[in-house]
Motif scaffolding. Structure first.
Motif, PDB file in Angstrom:
ATOM      1  N   GLU A  62       0.853  -1.189   0.000  1.00  0.00           N
ATOM      2  CA  GLU A  62       0.000   0.000   0.000  1.00  0.00           C
ATOM      3  C   GLU A  62       0.885   1.234   0.000  1.00  0.00           C
ATOM      4  N   LEU A  63       0.731   2.036  -1.040  1.00  0.00           N
ATOM      5  CA  LEU A  63       1.545   3.247  -1.147  1.00  0.00           C
ATOM      6  C   LEU A  63       0.879   4.381  -0.396  1.00  0.00           C
ATOM      7  N   ASP A  64       1.648   5.466  -0.230  1.00  0.00           N
ATOM      8  CA  ASP A  64       1.086   6.557   0.567  1.00  0.00           C
ATOM      9  C   ASP A  64      -0.039   7.291  -0.146  1.00  0.00           C
ATOM     10  N   ASP A  65      -0.242   7.012  -1.438  1.00  0.00           N
ATOM     11  CA  ASP A  65      -1.373   7.653  -2.124  1.00  0.00           C
ATOM     12  C   ASP A  65      -2.607   6.760  -2.142  1.00  0.00           C
ATOM     13  N   GLY A  66      -2.560   5.653  -1.414  1.00  0.00           N
ATOM     14  CA  GLY A  66      -3.736   4.792  -1.335  1.00  0.00           C
ATOM     15  C   GLY A  66      -3.742   3.666  -2.357  1.00  0.00           C
ATOM     16  N   HIS A  67      -2.931   3.804  -3.416  1.00  0.00           N
ATOM     17  CA  HIS A  67      -2.831   2.719  -4.381  1.00  0.00           C
ATOM     18  C   HIS A  67      -2.064   1.550  -3.774  1.00  0.00           C
ATOM     19  N   THR A  68      -2.332   0.398  -4.308  1.00  0.00           N
ATOM     20  CA  THR A  68      -1.580  -0.780  -3.893  1.00  0.00           C
ATOM     21  C   THR A  68      -0.782  -1.283  -5.076  1.00  0.00           C
ATOM     22  N   LEU A  69       0.478  -1.518  -4.818  1.00  0.00           N
ATOM     23  CA  LEU A  69       1.381  -1.938  -5.874  1.00  0.00           C
ATOM     24  C   LEU A  69       1.502  -3.456  -5.832  1.00  0.00           C
ATOM     25  N   LEU A  70       1.375  -4.046  -6.982  1.00  0.00           N
ATOM     26  CA  LEU A  70       1.470  -5.507  -7.090  1.00  0.00           C
ATOM     27  C   LEU A  70       2.469  -5.847  -8.186  1.00  0.00           C
ATOM     28  N   ARG A  71       3.405  -6.703  -7.862  1.00  0.00           N
ATOM     29  CA  ARG A  71       4.354  -7.125  -8.896  1.00  0.00           C
ATOM     30  C   ARG A  71       4.414  -8.645  -8.928  1.00  0.00           C
ATOM     31  N   LEU A  72       4.254  -9.165 -10.097  1.00  0.00           N
ATOM     32  CA  LEU A  72       4.309 -10.615 -10.278  1.00  0.00           C
ATOM     33  C   LEU A  72       5.432 -10.937 -11.253  1.00  0.00           C
ATOM     34  N   ALA A  73       6.151 -11.992 -10.946  1.00  0.00           N
ATOM     35  CA  ALA A  73       7.266 -12.352 -11.812  1.00  0.00           C
ATOM     36  C   ALA A  73       7.169 -13.811 -12.192  1.00  0.00           C
ATOM     37  N   HIS A  74       7.297 -14.076 -13.461  1.00  0.00           N
ATOM     38  CA  HIS A  74       7.457 -15.461 -13.888  1.00  0.00           C
ATOM     39  C   HIS A  74       8.885 -15.851 -13.557  1.00  0.00           C
ATOM     40  N   LEU A  75       9.047 -17.065 -13.063  1.00  0.00           N
ATOM     41  CA  LEU A  75      10.354 -17.429 -12.531  1.00  0.00           C
ATOM     42  C   LEU A  75      11.215 -18.223 -13.506  1.00  0.00           C
ATOM     43  N   TYR A  76      10.675 -18.615 -14.610  1.00  0.00           N
ATOM     44  CA  TYR A  76      11.428 -19.531 -15.483  1.00  0.00           C
ATOM     45  C   TYR A  76      11.706 -18.894 -16.829  1.00  0.00           C
ATOM     46  N   GLU A  77      12.897 -19.171 -17.286  1.00  0.00           N
ATOM     47  CA  GLU A  77      13.213 -18.756 -18.634  1.00  0.00           C
ATOM     48  C   GLU A  77      12.617 -19.771 -19.614  1.00  0.00           C
ATOM     49  N   LEU A  78      12.549 -19.335 -20.841  1.00  0.00           N
ATOM     50  CA  LEU A  78      12.038 -20.215 -21.884  1.00  0.00           C
ATOM     51  C   LEU A  78      12.901 -21.488 -21.913  1.00  0.00           C
ATOM     52  N   ASN A  79      12.257 -22.625 -21.940  1.00  0.00           N
ATOM     53  CA  ASN A  79      12.929 -23.928 -22.080  1.00  0.00           C
ATOM     54  C   ASN A  79      13.747 -24.333 -20.863  1.00  0.00           C
ATOM     55  N   GLU A  80      13.615 -23.616 -19.781  1.00  0.00           N
ATOM     56  CA  GLU A  80      14.453 -23.930 -18.644  1.00  0.00           C
ATOM     57  C   GLU A  80      13.961 -25.214 -17.968  1.00  0.00           C
ATOM     58  N   ASP A  81      12.662 -25.325 -17.873  1.00  0.00           N
ATOM     59  CA  ASP A  81      12.091 -26.522 -17.250  1.00  0.00           C
ATOM     60  C   ASP A  81      11.005 -27.048 -18.195  1.00  0.00           C
ATOM     61  N   GLU A  82      10.935 -28.335 -18.287  1.00  0.00           N
ATOM     62  CA  GLU A  82       9.987 -28.923 -19.228  1.00  0.00           C
ATOM     63  C   GLU A  82       8.556 -28.484 -18.928  1.00  0.00           C
ATOM     64  N   GLU A  83       8.256 -28.459 -17.652  1.00  0.00           N
ATOM     65  CA  GLU A  83       6.868 -28.197 -17.274  1.00  0.00           C
ATOM     66  C   GLU A  83       6.611 -26.728 -16.965  1.00  0.00           C
ATOM     67  N   LEU A  84       7.573 -26.145 -16.219  1.00  0.00           N
ATOM     68  CA  LEU A  84       7.287 -24.835 -15.642  1.00  0.00           C
ATOM     69  C   LEU A  84       7.630 -23.667 -16.558  1.00  0.00           C
TER      70      LEU A  84
END
Lengths: 1004, 1004
Positions: free
Chosen positions: A901-923
């Protein structure tokens, strides 16, 4: 020319200088960029730099820079200046009157004062975590946006000692930058680039993002200072223009000639007819008037001369001019590590310098993430404890002379003090928030809580008054464990207790398996000294036992456990451990993961019977002796790593060993030297080994500096390549004695092969991570580190990490002190002892990503344990989870700013994908996050995707400039990105890349 | 107090500082005087200081001081600053736009910027002539008056190394000053004054003027720098106020406490509740903003504290506050020489340092006076050659690191170059003016003259191309001799010629007696080397002869003589000389004055048969070895004189002698050492001896610095007292090993008894000059010097002068160079050789004033000789005299600025009475000058008497403040002054005192 000048002068004084010029087609255009480089702490502390105290160390008062620059810009509307470090600008800004603030706003709007880079500091790039880089940049950009409605347009990392891929692709285009500039690249690289006019390039630091995150990047012709002879700061002796014909030493012609000559020489190494001069340097412009007066004169007289054209400019204007030239640029991939500025001067020492500070920064960065979540859950308060101070302190410590370890000792102390003060405030917030949550007071701003928690920041020293009070005669303790990650998980909690009759029960009153372990003498000694040293109080008697038990906590939630004395009937006591000195070869491990130790006490193999992995492995400690620089070349110092020899010295060919076993954890305690200890720890149900080391005080009575390493020698069939992370995000392939961009002349076979490791430390992996091909090797070997360190693979199958260093000479790169950290208890001082952890994992080839990315990595983000004394109550509190019941984030997504929650009332959300292309078969696949499940208790009113630093709406950001890249060999792969978010279904899509998406949310 | 500060701060930033305070009754008032001390050349040249070139020597650009001070004053109307050196201010002023000039005028009118002292420079007080002091002050005051309509109100001689009586009474009240401030007084004197609270006093430097020329005088508590810990210039490390409570190191309380403590301690040594802090120093305020920002803070916080009261002030405001306190002050008489700053640190070396520069300054000062007269006669032209450049150059060279000899060598070269360039322009003017006058083109601005004259500035080296062309086969030369003094007089002219058949005739064609003398080998050698060294040309063959003849020239007029070859019949050749090596005792002298030399070649007696004076006298050369400072105390250097021993070493107990005799002049050539020569010269009709010495190069191969003295040991029955002049004006009685103001602790029996001599050099006189009583001694002995030197009487009857010095160590007073003057011819350099003259006179007791004041003194102001080649014409030009025919000034009046046309059309006239009260029986009487006879050809329209520097009308000057003087012992004698001038009869009355009267005239 000469006659023109004289005609002009004959017209008489006063001289009025014509500074109205701008770029002129068909001429060589010299962009004059007036700037100051203000270290957010280095030789002095950040506040000393700001206020001008402690000037005998360095004559700097940053407030004078801003005062006088603003005054000088008012004098002439053509003058321009760039300012970078918001930590200083904001200190200044709030001291100004509204009138002065308005003036500054006008200057900013007129383009006279431009914010460049714009973070809180100019962060280091080798030893920083990408989340911290984003956070500190966000802090700076937020103020610029709030106060001026502006967004910085260029990166300006002019001083950091090498440049990371994450900087290139994440802290570049993702921030909306059009260009990136810096000064320090390897001297061999630079020579080649000067010869080939490739100092400026298009940097595509992410192979998977390709040109969608490319950035125009310029390395400076000659450092970030003014050209030789054109430094007009108050401490410079360069010859000013003397253009008063009635005084002696009139020199307009000579100085114009100097200018033109330098410009033409520089231009011969650059493409297009635009070149940049960086007119400034460290803490310059304290008397801005003097600087600008000279620049005015040069602009006037050089343009009158007419051979070249010059004018006030900024990196943004310069970048635009470069783009408008429609030139093709060379492609640059990966990063700029390591940096060397002469053959025996590799700046790879600072990857490890000040390991305790590096650890503290990492710890508080994690704590900051956790505290922000709790702050969001109970609503942010502007007065009273909040996380603002910690944001500031963590941001300041990202400076390239902070976490890098290249500051003076007193400044390092100041960073630690700031972190400590900020921690105390955040600790209050956390205790209060948990009290509120326990009382179910969330969703409105919680001011008080009836239930009070405490924390134990010195738990690693076995110091925890709350848990130590658990003795044979005392009551119960509630241990609240909070999980700040987006996945439910089980980790072991470890606390000191003074009774062997203890029982652990969960909040339902069900007994939880637990084990008591002995407290080692080395832990007791550390506890005794460092509690006294840090807190100034006696630590009292050492606790009798460590108590450990597994806790399983939901994502973004907590669960409580009750620890009570168990002498009474019906209690299930914790198991005790068996302690044996080791004499013969032994195998330990309570689960499928086993470690073999030979009779000399050293590790010999790691076996995972689940995966059928069996890796022969030795792990021992060595040290490099630091070079004194007696040959006039590099010195082993705070910045540089330069060993006297290319081989490291053994401490011992054996270790004294103690074996501790029990139902939950097995430990092997090794003593390699009287000041090097290691605990090898295997937990039940965990597929990795935890290595806890204690190193120090490093002896330097022989006046020889020492760089202490741990070296793993394995049977993993690697070749000369290995992988290191970039700021804890990407993996970069490293090849021993090799650089992609030029034919490396190897002068320092050890130091020149060191690379920075930050988080997901290190990998000896068979085959390319990107899955292009496989070798015939069977196994992978990975290491995670709990702080930034330097490391290398100097032989096939081998990995080494530099864990600690204590040096006796300064390495002549400015700090002016040898890196010799001391800890004093009373008047007794000795070299710093460092305690840290490594996590070690082996697996069949190609299967390690999952552990490195999702599994083992979580160990580094331990639960936050809080304590509440229950007295005579017998049970804990109900558990808590923020997200919908049983909702976990997908395994390949991290909630890096889960809700803030920022001081202007907005809420900041950051999402990150953790895998590079082809790094894991599934993920390595697209992932989806359901925000309705992330925020089940708050209704999202609106959501807006923004730039990485949240200072501009994604929808309104200009498309990145499309620079032409030389050659056609590199295919520009269309970048996959997640689609726009639907305001109704609120599902965030993340593509299998390094993508990080930032949102600003409003809740109803 | 502490709580008050915190309440204030808690109200939040930005802080606005209250700087509106002024003096408050009943409190200790600390006057903050912000100032900069800008040496008009020292380590760098004046222009280098101004423009900021050559900054590696000293980081100074004075233009930045003025730029930033003006900007800082605009920021807050309460801020005040004083500026002193007009040489810098005027350089800056003409570079400013009219807009900026108007801003400055407003600041001056508002009292924010106040000019103090206000001369062109802050002149030295030991080695300057009073006329030069007045001239350079007039130059500065004129600009201040012209540009701002202001008159400086205080003297501010903060840095000169001792203070003269002339400064005290002439450059004080006579300028309209109310106060005088400086920093340097003897350390013993200071200690006593601090103990007795007598640092501030009423200075009556003229015993005869008494309280009519007294001035309130303050010596600073602790030099002219800020109090310890309160220096906030950009190169200082003092701790600034840090009053931002959100930053670390908040220190308002500590800094306020420091302020109050220092102020109260200082106040305990001063009278009244007003004290002054000098907040500035050498070249401070290059970044004025930073300084004022700190002062604002101190004023705000100290006044909030309330224990003491502080505010921006100036010396004028401070003086007014002191006067308003109605306090009584101690009386100070005489002067402040010599100055010592520690027991073995007497600043008496600079009395002699750089004797050639001192001579050059004196020569050009005389030349300036002469050139101004001619300029007036032919009317001033604003373009084309005028005397402005020379005014500037002579004024600059009065700076206390110029003629004092305490500047770096390259700066000394710069002063000489400026003088030389200015001389060249004035030489053109003089040649042109004489051409015009000869053509009778006076009374309108003369632009061209058909008759061209040339001059021979290197005549002392026997180098004069015009006269050297007179050989056996060449024509005639007109020698025009101009007499710039107000009295007709006869002096000998001496020129080199190459024929022994020469004849001299006056303008009526009447032969004049003349004598040919040999040119000595030492003169030939000097000619060879120094003509090459100075002019860069070969001097050619040395001339065959010196030709000397007496010329009698009317006051302010000229007469011409023709020198022609005389082989033709009817010519009267010049007499030749007889040249003999001396073997036995000998007596020489063509007139009544005789010199006896013993067989060892040394002077043994001087006899004047006219007055019946017979004085036994030895004159020999000695040297002091310079102390290296190896004991950590004083070093013999540019400032300090510190011999290793208290006795001087002989060069030789005999001299090699050559005797030259003839009808007009007798000479005795003495060689004391291979590098010390002296010519003793007695002219027919002259009652004094001329001693011309050549000293150098002083050998320092032994690494020992040497101070060379000439010592006269006479039978004059003096006691421990002797008399030296003050800036060539008053006589001050000196008593060996004694100070009037305190009981002297004698640590340096030689150096501590040295005094500065400027012009009317030196006198061993029996009895008080003021005629209080007579001793039984019969004779007086006087010496005149042709430049400033140091001298002493270390034994009764003895006088010594330090004539030259060459040193090998720096004396740690800032200049950073040993005083080792070199002259280079091509690449060959050697120590400087100095050539100079002394004039020696003996007379019965009480009869010497007339010679010292009127007679001999004129010898030091030799005729200006100009040459015109006549080819075949045979006669010269008619003579010229400006004043009414046969009018001479009274013998006791000097026309020190006889007539000087200023650029505003006014003509400046200064008349000085030459005698003190009771100095001479006849001439210490009122004198009258008839201006109608002084200006017979121009009709005076109006005449207005002004202050000494001509910047305010006498009639409008405020009466000097009447300060109360402690005690009643000192009678305040009513000063006699000349009455007001009648506009009609135009008779100026001058009282028999030091009175100098200045007038501005307009002519019809």
């Amino acid at each position: 020319m000469v006659s023109l000048v004289h005609v002009e002068l004959a017209m008489g004084l006063p001289l009025i200088y014509n500074t109205t010029s701008g770029p002129v087609a068909g001429k060589l255009n010299v962009h004059l960029v007036a700037h100051t480089h203000d270290d957010v702490g280095w030789l002095k502390t950040v506040d000393q730099y700001y206020s001008g105290t402690n000037n005998s160390i360095q004559n700097v008062a940053v407030h004078l820079i801003l005062d006088t620059v603003v005054a000088a810009l008012q004098e002439d509307p053509n003058r321009k200046f760039i300012y970078v470090e918001q930590a200083f600008f904001q200190r200044w800004w709030r001291e100004q009157t509204p009138r002065k603030q308005n003036i500054v706003k006008q200057l900013v709007n007129a383009g006279q004062l431009e914010f460049i880079n714009g973070g809180w500091c100019m962060h280091d790039e080798a030893t920083t975590h990408y989340i911290d880089m984003i956070d500190q940049t966000t802090l700076g950009h937020k103020y610029i946006k709030d106060q001026f409605g502006k967004v910085p347009r260029c990166g300006w990392q002019i001083d950091p000692f090498g440049h990371s891929a994450v900087q290139g692709y994440l802290l570049g285009a993702e921030l909306g930058f059009n260009g990136m500039f810096f000064a320090r690249i390897d001297y061999q690289d630079k020579l080649k680039r000067l010869n080939e006019s490739t100092m400026e390039m298009v940097w595509q630091a992410s192979r998977t993002f390709g040109d969608s995150a490319q950035i125009f990047t310029g390395a400076f012709y000659d450092f970030y200072y003014p050209p030789d002879g054109f430094n007009f700061d108050f401490e410079s002796f360069d010859t000013p223009i003397q253009d008063d014909p009635l005084l002696f030493d009139f020199n307009v012609q000579e100085r114009v000639e100097d200018f033109v000559t330098y410009a033409e020489t520089q231009a011969s190494h650059f493409r297009t007819n635009h070149i940049m001069w960086t007119l400034g340097g460290d803490f310059q412009y304290q008397n801005a008037h003097g600087w600008f007066k000279q620049l005015d004169k040069f602009i006037n007289w050089v343009n009158k001369d007419g051979r070249v054209n010059t004018f006030y400019s900024t990196p943004s204007i310069y970048t635009d001019a470069k783009f408008a030239a429609n030139e093709s640029w060379p492609l640059k991939q990966d990063d700029f590590f390591p940096y060397a500025d002469c053959p025996h001067c590799y700046w790879t020492g600072y990857f490890t310098s000040r390991p305790a500070l590096k650890s503290y920064v990492r710890l508080l960065s994690n704590y900051f993430m956790m505290a922000r979540q709790l702050e969001f859950f109970v609503r942010r308060r502007s007065n009273g404890p909040n996380t603002d101070t910690l944001w500031d302190a963590v941001a300041v410590s990202q400076h390239h002379d902070a976490v890098s370890g290249t500051e003076k000792q007193h400044t390092a102390n100041d960073y630690a003090l700031r972190l400590s003060i900020a921690f105390s405030e955040a600790e209050q917030l956390v205790n209060l928030a948990l009290g509120c949550l326990v009382e179910r007071a969330n969703n409105s701003i919680c001011q008080h809580a009836g239930i009070s928690f405490s924390q134990c920041p010195l738990l690693n020293l076995s110091f925890c008054p709350a848990s130590e009070s658990i003795n044979n005669f005392n009551g119960s303790l509630v241990v609240l464990a909070y999980n700040a990650l987006g996945w439910s998980r089980t980790e072991y909690i470890r606390i000191p207790v003074n009774s062997k009759f203890v029982q652990v029960t969960d909040s339902a009153g069900v007994a939880v398996p637990a084990q008591l372990l002995p407290v080692s003498s080395i832990t007791k000694e550390l506890r005794r000294k460092y509690v006294q040293g840090y807190l100034g109080i006696s630590s009292g008697a050492a606790p009798a036992y460590w108590l450990t038990f597994p806790a399983t906590i939901p994502a973004l939630g907590y669960r409580t456990y009750t620890v009570s004395t168990s002498e009474k009937k019906g209690y299930t006591s914790a198991s005790t451990s068996e302690v044996l000195p080791q004499k013969t070869a032994v195998t330990v491990g309570p689960s499928s993961l086993k470690m073999d130790f030979s009779e000399n006490g050293l590790l010999s193999a790691i076996i995972d019977t689940d995966t059928g992995t069996n890796v022969s492995m030795q792990a021992s400690y060595f040290y490099y002796e630091g070079h004194t620089g007696s040959d006039g070349q590099g010195v082993d110092g705070a910045y540089l790593f330069r060993p006297t020899a290319n081989s490291a010295s053994f401490f011992n060919t054996f270790a004294n060993v103690t074996i501790v076993t029990g139902p939950l954890v097995h430990e092997v305690w090794q003593e390699f030297a009287p000041w090097i200890y290691q605990v090898n720890r295997l937990y039940k149900g965990k597929d990795y080994a935890e290595l806890e080391y204690v190193i120090g005080a490093i002896p330097i009575e022989d006046d020889v500096g020492k760089d202490v390493i741990i070296r793993f020698t394995s049977s993993v069939g690697s070749d000369t390549s290995f992988y290191t992370d970039s700021n804890g995000r990407d993996f970069i392939k490293r090849i021993r004695d090799y650089r992609t961009d030029w034919k490396l002349e190897v002068n320092e076979p050890v130091a020149g092969n060191y690379y920075p490791l930050v988080f997901v430390g290190f990998c000896l992996c068979a085959g390319e991570l990107l899955g292009m091909y496989l070798t015939d090797s069977k196994n992978e070997f990975s290491l995670l580190v709990d702080r930034a360190v330097g490391g290398a693979s100097l032989k096939n199958g081998e990995l080494e990490l530099m864990l600690h260093r204590r040096l006796v000479y300064d390495d002549n790169r400015g700090v002016g002190e040898p890196l010799n950290e001391m800890v004093c208890v009373g008047s007794s001082c000795e070299g710093l002892t460092v305690q840290g952890k490594l996590f070690l994992h082996v697996n069949p080839s190609g299967k390690g990503s999952r552990w490195r990315r999702s599994g083992g990595a979580t160990s580094l983000f331990s639960f936050t344990a809080c304590f509440h004394k229950l007295c005579w109550l017998k049970t804990g509190f109900p558990s808590f989870l923020w997200m919908s019941n049983n909702y976990n984030l997908p395994e390949n997504v991290a909630l890096i700013h889960p809700a803030w929650e920022l001081d202007d009332g907005h809420t900041l959300l950051r999402l990150a994908h953790l895998y590079e292309l082809n790094e894991d078969e599934e993920l390595s696949s697209k992932a989806y996050v359901d925000l309705k499940k992330v925020f089940p208790n708050r209704q999202v009113q609106s959501i807006e995707e923004t730039s990485l630093s949240a200072n501009q709406k994604k929808s309104e950001m200009k498309a990145p400039l499309k620079w032409k890249v030389e050659g056609t060999g590199e295919m520009q792969q269309a970048a996959q990105r997640g689609g726009p978010i639907d305001q109704k279904d609120l599902i965030v899509e993340l593509a299998p890349m390094e993508e990080i998406r930032t949102f600003l949310l409003s809740f109803r």
